[in-house]
Design an enzyme around this catalytic site. Structure first.
Site, PDB file in Angstrom:
ATOM      1  N   GLU A  46       2.359   7.113   7.427  1.00 51.80           N
ATOM      2  CA  GLU A  46       3.231   6.695   6.318  1.00 51.80           C
ATOM      3  C   GLU A  46       2.752   7.310   4.997  1.00 51.80           C
ATOM      4  O   GLU A  46       3.544   7.846   4.222  1.00 51.80           O
ATOM      5  CB  GLU A  46       3.270   5.170   6.224  1.00 51.80           C
ATOM      6  CG  GLU A  46       3.926   4.540   7.433  1.00 51.80           C
ATOM      7  CD  GLU A  46       4.067   3.026   7.358  1.00 51.80           C
ATOM      8  OE1 GLU A  46       5.034   2.517   7.934  1.00 51.80           O
ATOM      9  OE2 GLU A  46       3.231   2.358   6.739  1.00 51.80           O
TER      10      GLU A  46
ATOM     11  N   LEU B 226      11.366  -7.029   3.681  1.00 55.21           N
ATOM     12  CA  LEU B 226      11.717  -7.724   4.921  1.00 55.21           C
ATOM     13  C   LEU B 226      13.086  -8.389   4.942  1.00 55.21           C
ATOM     14  O   LEU B 226      13.497  -8.894   5.979  1.00 55.21           O
ATOM     15  CB  LEU B 226      10.628  -8.743   5.272  1.00 55.21           C
ATOM     16  CG  LEU B 226       9.235  -8.120   5.425  1.00 55.21           C
ATOM     17  CD1 LEU B 226       8.221  -9.173   5.844  1.00 55.21           C
ATOM     18  CD2 LEU B 226       9.239  -6.968   6.412  1.00 55.21           C
TER      19      LEU B 226
ATOM     20  N   SER C 135       0.842  -1.213   0.000  1.00 58.12           N
ATOM     21  CA  SER C 135       0.000   0.000   0.000  1.00 58.12           C
ATOM     22  C   SER C 135       0.872   1.257   0.000  1.00 58.12           C
ATOM     23  O   SER C 135       0.503   2.268  -0.614  1.00 58.12           O
ATOM     24  CB  SER C 135      -0.988   0.000   1.171  1.00 58.12           C
ATOM     25  OG  SER C 135      -0.334   0.136   2.401  1.00 58.12           O
ATOM     26  N   ASN C 136       2.027   1.203   0.653  1.00 52.23           N
ATOM     27  CA  ASN C 136       2.941   2.359   0.566  1.00 52.23           C
ATOM     28  C   ASN C 136       3.492   2.515  -0.846  1.00 52.23           C
ATOM     29  O   ASN C 136       3.610   3.631  -1.342  1.00 52.23           O
ATOM     30  CB  ASN C 136       4.101   2.204   1.560  1.00 52.23           C
ATOM     31  CG  ASN C 136       3.738   2.704   2.930  1.00 52.23           C
ATOM     32  OD1 ASN C 136       3.665   3.904   3.167  1.00 52.23           O
ATOM     33  ND2 ASN C 136       3.478   1.768   3.839  1.00 52.23           N
TER      34      ASN C 136
ATOM     35  N   ASP D 218      17.418  -1.646  10.765  1.00 54.72           N
ATOM     36  CA  ASP D 218      16.809  -0.483  11.430  1.00 54.72           C
ATOM     37  C   ASP D 218      17.802   0.393  12.196  1.00 54.72           C
ATOM     38  O   ASP D 218      17.439   1.028  13.176  1.00 54.72           O
ATOM     39  CB  ASP D 218      15.694  -0.945  12.395  1.00 54.72           C
ATOM     40  CG  ASP D 218      14.641  -1.764  11.682  1.00 54.72           C
ATOM     41  OD1 ASP D 218      14.339  -1.455  10.516  1.00 54.72           O
ATOM     42  OD2 ASP D 218      14.120  -2.716  12.288  1.00 54.72           O
TER      43      ASP D 218
ATOM     44  N   HIS E 273      10.129   2.449   8.821  1.00 52.90           N
ATOM     45  CA  HIS E 273       9.850   1.505   9.899  1.00 52.90           C
ATOM     46  C   HIS E 273       8.631   2.004  10.667  1.00 52.90           C
ATOM     47  O   HIS E 273       8.544   3.194  10.973  1.00 52.90           O
ATOM     48  CB  HIS E 273      11.072   1.391  10.828  1.00 52.90           C
ATOM     49  CG  HIS E 273      10.898   0.305  11.840  1.00 52.90           C
ATOM     50  ND1 HIS E 273      11.069  -1.029  11.525  1.00 52.90           N
ATOM     51  CD2 HIS E 273      10.505   0.347  13.131  1.00 52.90           C
ATOM     52  CE1 HIS E 273      10.823  -1.754  12.600  1.00 52.90           C
ATOM     53  NE2 HIS E 273      10.470  -0.945  13.585  1.00 52.90           N
TER      54      HIS E 273
HETATM   55  C1  GAR Z   1       4.530  -0.682   6.605  1.00 59.96           C
HETATM   56  O1  GAR Z   1       3.802  -0.297   7.740  1.00 59.96           O
HETATM   57  C2  GAR Z   1       6.016  -0.540   6.843  1.00 59.96           C
HETATM   58  O2  GAR Z   1       6.343   0.495   7.714  1.00 59.96           O
HETATM   59  C3  GAR Z   1       6.332  -1.876   7.477  1.00 59.96           C
HETATM   60  O3  GAR Z   1       5.588  -2.805   6.740  1.00 59.96           O
HETATM   61  C4  GAR Z   1       4.370  -2.182   6.343  1.00 59.96           C
HETATM   62  C5  GAR Z   1       4.144  -2.498   4.886  1.00 59.96           C
HETATM   63  O4  GAR Z   1       2.861  -2.123   4.496  1.00 59.96           O
HETATM   64  N1  GAR Z   1       7.742  -2.157   7.432  1.00 59.96           N
HETATM   65  C6  GAR Z   1       8.377  -2.846   8.379  1.00 59.96           C
HETATM   66  O5  GAR Z   1       7.808  -3.307   9.349  1.00 59.96           O
HETATM   67  C7  GAR Z   1       9.883  -3.003   8.153  1.00 59.96           C
HETATM   68  N2  GAR Z   1      10.520  -3.461   9.351  1.00 59.96           N
HETATM   69  P1  GAR Z   1       2.496  -2.009   2.961  1.00 59.96           P
HETATM   70  O6  GAR Z   1       3.008  -3.273   2.287  1.00 59.96           O
HETATM   71  O7  GAR Z   1       1.000  -1.938   2.920  1.00 59.96           O
HETATM   72  O8  GAR Z   1       3.147  -0.776   2.432  1.00 59.96           O
END
Ligand code: GAR
Length: 187
Positions: free
Chosen positions: A174, A85, A13-14, A145, A104
């Site tokens: 975000e 990840l 989604s980001n 991180d 993060h």
């Molecule tokens: C996001 O909230 C990002 O900050 C997190 O995964 C999510 C992905 O959401 N990242 C971590 O936890 C990295 N350690 P998305 O796939 O919907 O963008």
């Protein structure tokens, strides 16, 4: 034209939000999205949005220069980890110094490190009865991180929040901030 490549492992989604944001900017483009999961929902999003998306496996990423060569071939100006990840290998860090950033979903240095991603982070925030959480955008180094922090934003956590509602609040932060921070880094 500045060229971003996004790495994502899951929903994306980001990634979608960043792609949509830069459609309005003639000076920046999302050249590609790369994933380490060939069933990731981000691939469907890229298909719908018409953004090239590519999958790589662990040996190609960790034990070869295939991904580095691919990114160089795309003339990548900035690598954006958005829910990615795997740890970034040193050949990639060396090839793109200060050009890899991560988001993060917590206020680092709290709730970071190996295994801390997505809902695990929000559950830990809840379990520890934190009264605030947020997002951290940081440069990537060889440890999870730990790279220099570029930007943080906070949101309240109230007693009635659970991991799910915390995740929603964090995602909103975000969506609001990540594209703008990327835009500023590229300007
Ligand atoms: C996001 O909230 C990002 O900050 C997190 O995964 C999510 C992905 O959401 N990242 C971590 O936890 C990295 N350690 P998305 O796939 O919907 O963008």
């Amino acid at each position: 034209m500045k060229r971003i490549v996004i790495f994502a492992s899951g929903s994306g989604s980001n990634a979608e939000n960043i792609i949509s944001f830069f459609r309005e900017n003639p000076e920046v483009t999302v050249a590609a999205v790369l994933t380490n999961k060939n069933s990731a929902k981000v691939l469907e999003r890229c298909d719908r949005l018409g953004v090239p998306a590519f999958y790589f496996n662990k040996p190609a990423f960790k034990d070869s220069d295939a991904v580095v060569n691919f990114l160089q071939g795309l003339n990548t100006d900035l690598i954006v980890l958005a829910g990615f990840l795997w740890k970034i290998p040193s050949n990639l860090i060396d090839a793109f110094p200060n050009k890899i950033i991560n988001i993060h979903p917590a206020l680092l240095p709290k709730y970071g490190g190996k295994g801390m991603y997505g809902d695990k982070v929000h559950q830990a925030v809840k379990d520890n009865k934190e009264t605030e959480t947020g997002i951290t955008i940081h440069y990537v180094n060889e440890n999870y991180d730990e790279g220099a922090i570029i930007f943080q934003a906070k949101t309240d956590v109230i007693p009635s929040d659970d991991a799910n509602s915390i995740a929603k609040k964090v995602h909103q932060l975000e969506y609001e901030h990540f594209p703008k921070v990327i835009e500023k880094l590229l300007s």
